[in-house]
Design an enzyme around this catalytic site. Structure first.
Site, mmCIF file in Angstrom:
data_model
loop_
_atom_site.group_PDB
_atom_site.id
_atom_site.type_symbol
_atom_site.label_atom_id
_atom_site.label_comp_id
_atom_site.label_asym_id
_atom_site.label_seq_id
_atom_site.Cartn_x
_atom_site.Cartn_y
_atom_site.Cartn_z
ATOM 1 N N ARG A 23 51.683 5.586 29.050
ATOM 2 C CA ARG A 23 52.625 5.155 30.084
ATOM 3 C C ARG A 23 53.940 5.919 30.048
ATOM 4 O O ARG A 23 54.714 5.887 30.988
ATOM 5 C CB ARG A 23 52.932 3.657 29.923
ATOM 6 C CG ARG A 23 51.721 2.764 30.015
ATOM 7 C CD ARG A 23 52.034 1.363 29.535
ATOM 8 N NE ARG A 23 52.440 1.425 28.130
ATOM 9 C CZ ARG A 23 53.258 0.551 27.544
ATOM 10 N NH1 ARG A 23 53.740 -0.467 28.217
ATOM 11 N NH2 ARG A 23 53.565 0.668 26.278
ATOM 12 N N ARG A 58 78.143 26.497 29.389
ATOM 13 C CA ARG A 58 79.364 25.693 29.391
ATOM 14 C C ARG A 58 79.951 25.742 27.991
ATOM 15 O O ARG A 58 79.316 25.354 27.029
ATOM 16 C CB ARG A 58 79.057 24.250 29.801
ATOM 17 C CG ARG A 58 78.517 24.142 31.226
ATOM 18 C CD ARG A 58 78.297 22.677 31.617
ATOM 19 N NE ARG A 58 77.655 22.558 32.909
ATOM 20 C CZ ARG A 58 78.310 22.511 34.076
ATOM 21 N NH1 ARG A 58 79.619 22.583 34.106
ATOM 22 N NH2 ARG A 58 77.630 22.392 35.206
ATOM 23 N N HIS A 61 84.220 24.562 24.240
ATOM 24 C CA HIS A 61 85.322 23.651 24.541
ATOM 25 C C HIS A 61 85.709 22.806 23.333
ATOM 26 O O HIS A 61 84.868 22.484 22.500
ATOM 27 C CB HIS A 61 84.927 22.694 25.673
ATOM 28 C CG HIS A 61 84.490 23.388 26.918
ATOM 29 N ND1 HIS A 61 83.444 22.934 27.682
ATOM 30 C CD2 HIS A 61 84.948 24.507 27.544
ATOM 31 C CE1 HIS A 61 83.274 23.739 28.727
ATOM 32 N NE2 HIS A 61 84.168 24.707 28.656
ATOM 33 N N LYS A 70 81.220 14.439 19.619
ATOM 34 C CA LYS A 70 80.231 14.356 20.691
ATOM 35 C C LYS A 70 78.830 14.208 20.100
ATOM 36 O O LYS A 70 78.424 14.984 19.240
ATOM 37 C CB LYS A 70 80.257 15.618 21.555
ATOM 38 C CG LYS A 70 81.572 15.846 22.274
ATOM 39 C CD LYS A 70 81.580 17.168 23.018
ATOM 40 C CE LYS A 70 82.918 17.391 23.707
ATOM 41 N NZ LYS A 70 82.973 18.722 24.338
ATOM 42 N N TYR A 130 76.290 13.323 26.899
ATOM 43 C CA TYR A 130 77.069 13.228 25.683
ATOM 44 C C TYR A 130 77.907 11.966 25.619
ATOM 45 O O TYR A 130 78.512 11.555 26.575
ATOM 46 C CB TYR A 130 77.943 14.425 25.375
ATOM 47 C CG TYR A 130 78.426 15.368 26.427
ATOM 48 C CD1 TYR A 130 79.680 15.947 26.291
ATOM 49 C CD2 TYR A 130 77.656 15.742 27.522
ATOM 50 C CE1 TYR A 130 80.144 16.862 27.213
ATOM 51 C CE2 TYR A 130 78.113 16.654 28.447
ATOM 52 C CZ TYR A 130 79.370 17.213 28.284
ATOM 53 O OH TYR A 130 79.830 18.122 29.197
ATOM 54 N N ASP A 166 85.951 29.262 31.774
ATOM 55 C CA ASP A 166 85.225 29.709 30.584
ATOM 56 C C ASP A 166 85.218 31.229 30.443
ATOM 57 O O ASP A 166 85.099 31.749 29.334
ATOM 58 C CB ASP A 166 83.788 29.181 30.603
ATOM 59 C CG ASP A 166 83.707 27.678 30.361
ATOM 60 O OD1 ASP A 166 84.736 27.055 30.027
ATOM 61 O OD2 ASP A 166 82.598 27.120 30.521
#
Length: 185
Positions: A23, A58, A61, A70, A130, A166
């Site tokens: 399932r 990305r 940072h 995170k 996150y 960036d």
């Protein structure tokens, strides 16, 4: 759940238990007591979900002050996820750890406060989740250039799609020391 230590102190790869059958599957993505037992004791105050397409990168940072821990994972798709130690005085300053996260492997990466973080998308699309230990604060955000040669991240893609912000982040060696977090042993 299985916890895999990395070469960077406090950065952890977590493989939650996944219960599946014909399932589909069930997975506990976070549980306070269980994650405290492995050393993730900061309270989570914000959840983020991002959607990206193949080749998007990305990062890298960070926030300082108000560093964000995170706990990152992929709901659908695949990324190469990276944490970089940018804590002044750390024995692993400038070193990185990378891991493949996907909706298939269900892995999570714990990126503690004091680390820069980034990811590049390897699948056609990705839903990236996150949990954060501090609220996003644009006044304290910073970044490191994704392909800083001194750090030497081995990204699986060299042709990437970057945001304007960036593209112009500095090399780690060019960041003013007072803008970086400090290592606390």
């Amino acid at each position: 759940m299985k916890v895999i230590e990395t070469k960077l102190s406090d950065v952890l790869i977590i493989e939650p238990k996944v219960f599946g059958d014909s399932r589909g599957f069930f997975q506990e993505t976070w549980q306070k007591v269980r994650y405290e037992e492995i050393g993730i004791t900061e309270p989570f105050v914000q959840d983020n979900l991002s959607f990206s397409t193949r080749g998007v990168l990305r990062g890298l940072h960070y926030q300082n002050p108000n560093g964000q821990g995170k706990l990152v994972s992929v709901i659908q798709g695949e990324v190469y996820d990276v944490a970089v130690d940018i804590r002044v005085g750390s024995p692993t300053f400038g070193q990185w750890e990378g891991v493949h996260l996907s909706g298939e492997n269900h892995r999570q990466l714990w990126v503690p406060p004091g680390f820069a973080h980034g990811f590049c998308v390897l699948s056609e699309t990705v839903y990236f989740m996150y949990k954060c230990t501090d609220i996003y604060n644009p006044a304290t955000e910073g970044g490191i250039l994704w392909n800083d040669p001194d750090i030497g991240i081995e990204w699986p893609l060299q042709e990437v799609i970057l945001s304007e912000k960036d593209k112009v982040y500095p090399l780690l060696r060019d960041v003013a020391i007072e803008r970086l977090p400090v290592y606390k042993s």
